[in-house]
Scaffold this active site. Structure first.
Site, PDB file in Angstrom:
ATOM      1  N   THR A 220       0.746  -1.305  -0.142  1.00 50.28           N
ATOM      2  CA  THR A 220      -0.087   0.006  -0.167  1.00 50.28           C
ATOM      3  C   THR A 220       0.958   1.228  -0.095  1.00 50.28           C
ATOM      4  OG1 THR A 220      -1.997  -1.218   1.175  1.00 50.28           O
ATOM      5  CG2 THR A 220      -1.758   1.411   1.178  1.00 50.28           C
ATOM      6  N   HIS A 223       2.540   1.817  -3.448  1.00 48.38           N
ATOM      7  CA  HIS A 223       1.579   2.320  -4.303  1.00 48.38           C
ATOM      8  C   HIS A 223       1.479   3.703  -4.018  1.00 48.38           C
ATOM      9  CE1 HIS A 223      -2.290   2.013  -6.545  1.00 48.38           C
ATOM     10  NE2 HIS A 223      -2.644   2.961  -5.918  1.00 48.38           N
ATOM     11  N   GLU A 224       1.113   4.116  -2.824  1.00 51.45           N
ATOM     12  CA  GLU A 224       0.893   5.529  -2.443  1.00 51.45           C
ATOM     13  C   GLU A 224       1.876   6.366  -2.754  1.00 51.45           C
ATOM     14  OE1 GLU A 224      -2.184   6.526  -1.976  1.00 51.45           O
ATOM     15  OE2 GLU A 224      -3.171   4.621  -1.690  1.00 51.45           O
ATOM     16  N   HIS A 227       2.074   7.573  -6.251  1.00 53.50           N
ATOM     17  CA  HIS A 227       1.464   8.732  -6.344  1.00 53.50           C
ATOM     18  C   HIS A 227       2.314   9.823  -5.873  1.00 53.50           C
ATOM     19  CE1 HIS A 227      -2.300   6.750  -7.672  1.00 53.50           C
ATOM     20  NE2 HIS A 227      -2.465   6.200  -6.672  1.00 53.50           N
ATOM     21  N   ASP A 245      -2.394   7.516 -18.158  1.00 52.42           N
ATOM     22  CA  ASP A 245      -1.525   7.557 -17.089  1.00 52.42           C
ATOM     23  C   ASP A 245       0.009   8.263 -17.644  1.00 52.42           C
ATOM     24  OD1 ASP A 245      -0.146   5.594 -18.682  1.00 52.42           O
ATOM     25  OD2 ASP A 245       0.195   4.354 -16.960  1.00 52.42           O
ATOM     26  N   VAL A 247       2.123   7.476 -19.210  1.00 54.29           N
ATOM     27  CA  VAL A 247       3.264   6.498 -19.581  1.00 54.29           C
ATOM     28  C   VAL A 247       3.068   5.511 -20.712  1.00 54.29           C
ATOM     29  CG1 VAL A 247       4.525   4.603 -18.284  1.00 54.29           C
ATOM     30  CG2 VAL A 247       3.752   6.558 -16.959  1.00 54.29           C
ATOM     31  N   GLN A 253      -5.399  -0.400 -20.067  1.00 60.15           N
ATOM     32  CA  GLN A 253      -6.294  -1.375 -19.286  1.00 60.15           C
ATOM     33  C   GLN A 253      -7.673  -0.836 -18.829  1.00 60.15           C
ATOM     34  OE1 GLN A 253      -4.043  -3.219 -15.879  1.00 60.15           O
ATOM     35  NE2 GLN A 253      -5.562  -3.015 -14.744  1.00 60.15           N
TER      36      GLN A 253
HETATM   37 ZN   LIG Z   1      -3.978   4.726  -6.201  1.00 59.70          ZN
END
Ligand SMILES: [Zn+2]
Length: 315
Positions: A220, A223-224, A227, A245, A247, A253
């Site tokens: 988590t 991932h955060e 951001h 995104d 990129v 997706q």
């Molecule tokens: Zn997220």
């Protein structure tokens, strides 16, 4: 089982204005004095960027959680693997994506000096009956002064300058855990400096128990912080193949993945890269960033990048 949203984010746009002028008066003349500006350091592709981290623990006495220094260190260790391609599970990346797996080249460590230059463990603990959402419903419409987590005079802790540190708040999210549910959230670069931080629930932080099922590997925070380092989700909003995104090497997706999907799984006429840290699968099913994501992150530290100061101050 109810899955938790990993992220709610606020995008702040930073607009740079450029100006230039032509000096036509000196045509044919040599200037009397040539001023050479000092060359700004450029981030080389192989350079390891080291970011000090301060952990703000806001523990509510009425519903205390357990977060030892060891559990916090276990999270730092995870970040130093995931952002250095040292996580052993990256070898599980499907062959078709294997050449895209990146060593992002960022390392994290608990801060050893506070903003006044005094020694610190990098972990600050406060007891207060506030949650990760007290005064902040994540809409961006409420006044920032009411976001209790980020203000000492509201029971939380003042942020340390985000141009010098990564601020991680460990806070209770249980009021959303069973409903909308959020395990963490982060602000993108360019956010108001008073809240330019990452917020994570203790039950998904680090690799030591107690931890929620599916969140046992500290991803988590990986991932955060992605951001906080300007990465967006690899899937489209509202089931669209227009992902946006920014990129190039992450396949389009259609929507988020949860749980433990298996490869190949496709949408938008291509196989999905659900094992990317910026999807939302279980911790043991995500294990890679791409070269394109690395480039996007590292652009933050070059001249004109939103986290340029963070790089220069810690160089
Ligand atoms: Zn997220």
């Amino acid at each position: 089982m109810i899955k938790q949203l990993r992220i709610i984010t606020t995008v702040m746009l930073v607009i740079f204005f450029y100006s230039c002028s032509d000096d036509e008066n000196n045509l044919g003349e040599m200037p009397e004095e040539v001023v050479v500006l000092p060359e700004e350091p450029i981030v080389s592709p192989d350079e390891i960027i080291k970011i000090p981290v301060v952990i703000h623990v806001i523990n509510p006495p009425s519903r205390p959680f357990i977060i030892s220094d060891e559990k916090i260190q276990s999270q730092i260790d995870v970040l130093n693997k995931d952002y250095r391609k040292k996580n052993k599970d990256h070898v599980k990346t499907p062959d078709e994506f294997m050449n895209l797996v990146a060593d992002v080249g960022i390392e994290f460590y608990l801060a050893t000096k506070d903003p006044d230059g005094k020694p610190t463990t990098g972990i600050i603990r406060t007891e207060a009956d506030i949650s990760g959402f007290s005064g902040n419903d994540l809409t961006g419409e409420l006044p920032i002064e009411e976001y209790k987590l980020f203000f000492e005079n509201k029971g939380g802790q003042d942020i340390w300058p985000s141009d010098s540190y990564l601020n991680i708040y460990i806070a209770d999210m249980f009021d959303r855990w069973g409903g909308l549910g959020l395990a963490g959230y982060a602000y993108f670069p360019g956010a108001d400096p008073r809240i330019d931080a990452v917020v994570i629930d203790p039950r998904v932080f680090g690799t030591l128990p107690p931890l929620e099922a599916g969140y046992e590997l500290g991803r988590t925070a990986t991932h955060e912080i992605g951001h906080w380092l300007n990465l967006k989700h690899i899937y489209g909003k509202d089931g669209s193949c227009e992902v946006g995104d920014e990129v190039a090497d992450t396949p389009d997706q259609k929507s988020q993945n949860l749980g433990k999907p298996t490869h190949p799984k496709s949408s938008c006429d291509t196989n999905e890269m659900f094992m990317n840290f910026m999807d939302r699968v279980d911790d043991d099913t995500m294990f890679m960033f791409t070269n394109g994501q690395k480039e996007r992150i590292r652009a933050l530290f070059n001249e004109g990048g939103a986290r340029r100061a963070l790089y220069l101050k810690n160089k």
